[in-house]
Design an enzyme around this catalytic site. Sequence first.
Site, PDB file in Angstrom:
ATOM      1  N   LYS A  34     -24.086  15.471  29.492  1.00 35.29           N
ATOM      2  CA  LYS A  34     -24.204  16.785  30.123  1.00 35.29           C
ATOM      3  C   LYS A  34     -25.247  17.631  29.397  1.00 35.29           C
ATOM      4  O   LYS A  34     -25.218  17.739  28.166  1.00 35.29           O
ATOM      5  CB  LYS A  34     -22.870  17.518  30.101  1.00 35.29           C
ATOM      6  CG  LYS A  34     -21.773  16.885  30.940  1.00 35.29           C
ATOM      7  CD  LYS A  34     -20.510  17.733  30.855  1.00 35.29           C
ATOM      8  CE  LYS A  34     -19.357  17.145  31.645  1.00 35.29           C
ATOM      9  NZ  LYS A  34     -18.131  17.979  31.549  1.00 35.29           N
ATOM     10  N   ASP A  35     -26.100  18.276  30.170  1.00 33.15           N
ATOM     11  CA  ASP A  35     -27.128  19.124  29.568  1.00 33.15           C
ATOM     12  C   ASP A  35     -26.527  20.264  28.747  1.00 33.15           C
ATOM     13  O   ASP A  35     -26.962  20.532  27.627  1.00 33.15           O
ATOM     14  CB  ASP A  35     -28.053  19.687  30.652  1.00 33.15           C
ATOM     15  CG  ASP A  35     -27.307  20.257  31.842  1.00 33.15           C
ATOM     16  OD1 ASP A  35     -26.629  21.292  31.697  1.00 33.15           O
ATOM     17  OD2 ASP A  35     -27.385  19.664  32.937  1.00 33.15           O
TER      18      ASP A  35
ATOM     19  N   HIS B 196      -8.910  22.055  34.308  1.00 31.37           N
ATOM     20  CA  HIS B 196      -8.564  22.825  33.112  1.00 31.37           C
ATOM     21  C   HIS B 196      -9.147  24.220  33.299  1.00 31.37           C
ATOM     22  O   HIS B 196      -9.725  24.527  34.328  1.00 31.37           O
ATOM     23  CB  HIS B 196      -9.144  22.161  31.862  1.00 31.37           C
ATOM     24  CG  HIS B 196     -10.610  21.862  31.990  1.00 31.37           C
ATOM     25  ND1 HIS B 196     -11.590  22.782  31.715  1.00 31.37           N
ATOM     26  CD2 HIS B 196     -11.256  20.735  32.413  1.00 31.37           C
ATOM     27  CE1 HIS B 196     -12.774  22.244  31.949  1.00 31.37           C
ATOM     28  NE2 HIS B 196     -12.607  21.008  32.380  1.00 31.37           N
TER      29      HIS B 196
ATOM     30  N   THR C  46     -16.082  23.646  29.458  1.00 34.81           N
ATOM     31  CA  THR C  46     -16.973  22.834  28.624  1.00 34.81           C
ATOM     32  C   THR C  46     -17.987  23.675  27.859  1.00 34.81           C
ATOM     33  O   THR C  46     -18.149  23.534  26.642  1.00 34.81           O
ATOM     34  CB  THR C  46     -17.696  21.798  29.488  1.00 34.81           C
ATOM     35  OG1 THR C  46     -16.738  20.862  29.995  1.00 34.81           O
ATOM     36  CG2 THR C  46     -18.750  21.047  28.697  1.00 34.81           C
TER      37      THR C  46
ATOM     38  N   ASP D 179     -13.559  19.924  23.499  1.00 32.51           N
ATOM     39  CA  ASP D 179     -14.042  21.222  23.981  1.00 32.51           C
ATOM     40  C   ASP D 179     -12.994  21.956  24.811  1.00 32.51           C
ATOM     41  O   ASP D 179     -13.124  23.158  25.062  1.00 32.51           O
ATOM     42  CB  ASP D 179     -15.338  21.066  24.772  1.00 32.51           C
ATOM     43  CG  ASP D 179     -15.184  20.161  25.979  1.00 32.51           C
ATOM     44  OD1 ASP D 179     -14.176  19.435  26.085  1.00 32.51           O
ATOM     45  OD2 ASP D 179     -16.085  20.177  26.838  1.00 32.51           O
ATOM     46  N   HIS D 180     -11.955  21.255  25.234  1.00 31.82           N
ATOM     47  CA  HIS D 180     -10.822  21.825  25.964  1.00 31.82           C
ATOM     48  C   HIS D 180      -9.849  20.691  26.241  1.00 31.82           C
ATOM     49  O   HIS D 180     -10.160  19.515  26.025  1.00 31.82           O
ATOM     50  CB  HIS D 180     -11.255  22.481  27.293  1.00 31.82           C
ATOM     51  CG  HIS D 180     -12.053  21.569  28.186  1.00 31.82           C
ATOM     52  ND1 HIS D 180     -11.497  20.523  28.892  1.00 31.82           N
ATOM     53  CD2 HIS D 180     -13.381  21.536  28.473  1.00 31.82           C
ATOM     54  CE1 HIS D 180     -12.435  19.896  29.577  1.00 31.82           C
ATOM     55  NE2 HIS D 180     -13.595  20.478  29.334  1.00 31.82           N
TER      56      HIS D 180
ATOM     57  N   ASN E 171     -18.833  27.813  32.392  1.00 30.30           N
ATOM     58  CA  ASN E 171     -19.980  26.987  32.747  1.00 30.30           C
ATOM     59  C   ASN E 171     -20.957  27.785  33.613  1.00 30.30           C
ATOM     60  O   ASN E 171     -22.157  27.533  33.606  1.00 30.30           O
ATOM     61  CB  ASN E 171     -19.534  25.736  33.502  1.00 30.30           C
ATOM     62  CG  ASN E 171     -18.695  24.808  32.634  1.00 30.30           C
ATOM     63  OD1 ASN E 171     -18.790  24.836  31.406  1.00 30.30           O
ATOM     64  ND2 ASN E 171     -17.865  23.991  33.258  1.00 30.30           N
TER      65      ASN E 171
ATOM     66  N   ASP F  12     -14.145  13.598  30.343  1.00 33.32           N
ATOM     67  CA  ASP F  12     -13.947  14.732  31.241  1.00 33.32           C
ATOM     68  C   ASP F  12     -14.137  14.307  32.693  1.00 33.32           C
ATOM     69  O   ASP F  12     -13.351  14.697  33.570  1.00 33.32           O
ATOM     70  CB  ASP F  12     -14.934  15.839  30.893  1.00 33.32           C
ATOM     71  CG  ASP F  12     -14.753  17.066  31.758  1.00 33.32           C
ATOM     72  OD1 ASP F  12     -13.736  17.765  31.591  1.00 33.32           O
ATOM     73  OD2 ASP F  12     -15.625  17.341  32.606  1.00 33.32           O
TER      74      ASP F  12
END
Length: 550
Positions: free
Chosen positions: A166-167, A490, A83, A355-356, A104, A308
């Site tokens: 998500k931050d 992933h 991500t 993003d993936h 991450n 996700d």
Amino acid sequence: MLFRTTFLLSLMTVAGIRAQSTRQPASSPVSTPKLVVGIVIDQMRADFLYRYEKKYGNGGFRRLQKEGFTCHNTQYDYALTATAAGHATIHSGSLPAVHGIVGNDWYDPGRAKGVYCVEDTSVRLVGHPNALPGRFSPRNLLVTTIADQLALATNFRSKAVGIALKDRSAILSAGHSASGAYWFDSRTGTWVTSSFYQPRLPDWVEAFNARKLPAEYSKRGWKTLRPVEEYTESTADDQPYEYKLPGKSASIFPYEMAGPAGAMFELLTYTPWGNTLTKEMALAAMKGENLGKGAATDFLAISFSTPDLVGHSFGPTSVEQEDIFLRLDEELADLLKALDSWVGPDGYTVFLTGDHGVMDVPAYWQAHHLPAGLIDPRQLSQALNQSLLDAFGPGDYVQMANMNDQLYLNHALLREKKLSVSAIQDALLERLPKIPGVTDIINLRAITQANLPDSQLSLYKNSYHARRSGDLQLIYQPGWFVGLPVGTTHGSAYTYDRQVPCIFYGRGIRRGETHRSTSPSDIAPTLSALLRMLPPNGTTGQPIGEALQP
């Protein structure tokens, strides 16, 4: 006197002719969008555009494809698809080897601790009474973003805002110079930010939080948009490899959300209401910051994180995931309508990507005789430790194992024992590839010597950052990963993790499509070309020129 006057008039005439001959035609001013909107869908594999295509409405994904420009063969050009790396790459036009967001998380041998991609102990959390957990900023991102370059190009008259559950998604999309990045705090059910951006929450965020939408959405539960029997693109509901949400004895619709507030708000993010909440917050940001209403182009980055969370838990062939995308299609339609109304149908430019991607649940593949499987993390760890013990005797040779499928070695011990990274690699190659699913271990410190196909080698090189990556990289067979028998993940170099959608739409974009190879790193330079500005400073991608109107 007559001669003199005539001579002067002749000079003036010649000068006028020369001036006319050298004067260039006045160029028309470049017409740029009032607002650029970046939409990133977390874990959107490319085939999701087509898998559910017949069930999408006309106002969301279909509208973007029909009226915009679609790149059908967009793949990340690095190996470790996560991500944080994805969002950094999309918005910087760069690669982990350059922008530094290698995952991450990564390991810092000097501090002997893991590093979260957006951690920053010099700032505080804003919007929550406990300001310590959640001290985040974009300082670990080593390059500029689209939004940063837009600010530089407009002498900081443009505004940029990032929104995501998500931050890391909100922060890495917004960049360094943004007006703000906001993410969801499930402990309180409110949106928060960092003192890096703001000393306090803006009034519009306070007003949005006061609406208490998470509590309202939680009361509604999660039912399928259509009758379950119509979800023919998915497996039957309630598979043994699906995660069971808290309070549920089976992975089956409908889902109710009850319990303590914190747990209920966390559960909300695993339902379509997470996408609804994100869209509503994005629209509140657009209006609260008056984006698209000033003299300079503004930027709104939106990341939908819920796909996700659902994909990891239930897998990409689940009824849950299909329902998430059918409902997300409706959210996109609402968002586009709102943009039409706010800045006009010709006043904005949108890009949409993922993003993936994601691997299907291995058990699902195995049921259909396809090659896939799980690598037991305990077996892998035991084999790793025993290999080094047998080869070199007692010692803690590995400081951190299996972060981004990498090993960070104890270089002090290696120097003491006069061992090289290659010696450790050779010892592990004796045993680890015998574990089903493990195919190779490469030395990242000497990556050009790796025995990989050139195309695959370049992916790992593009993921490698000397200060943040490990020493050795474990490589697994396609369809395999380290994990437990529930859900999926992933992070590999294979196409199911690297191929994502890429659509441009709106002002300055022509209708069409391409099947040539493109990358998410091409998005930032494409927008930079549209906006007539320098691309981000670490850009490695190239403009997709055929997507732009002449």
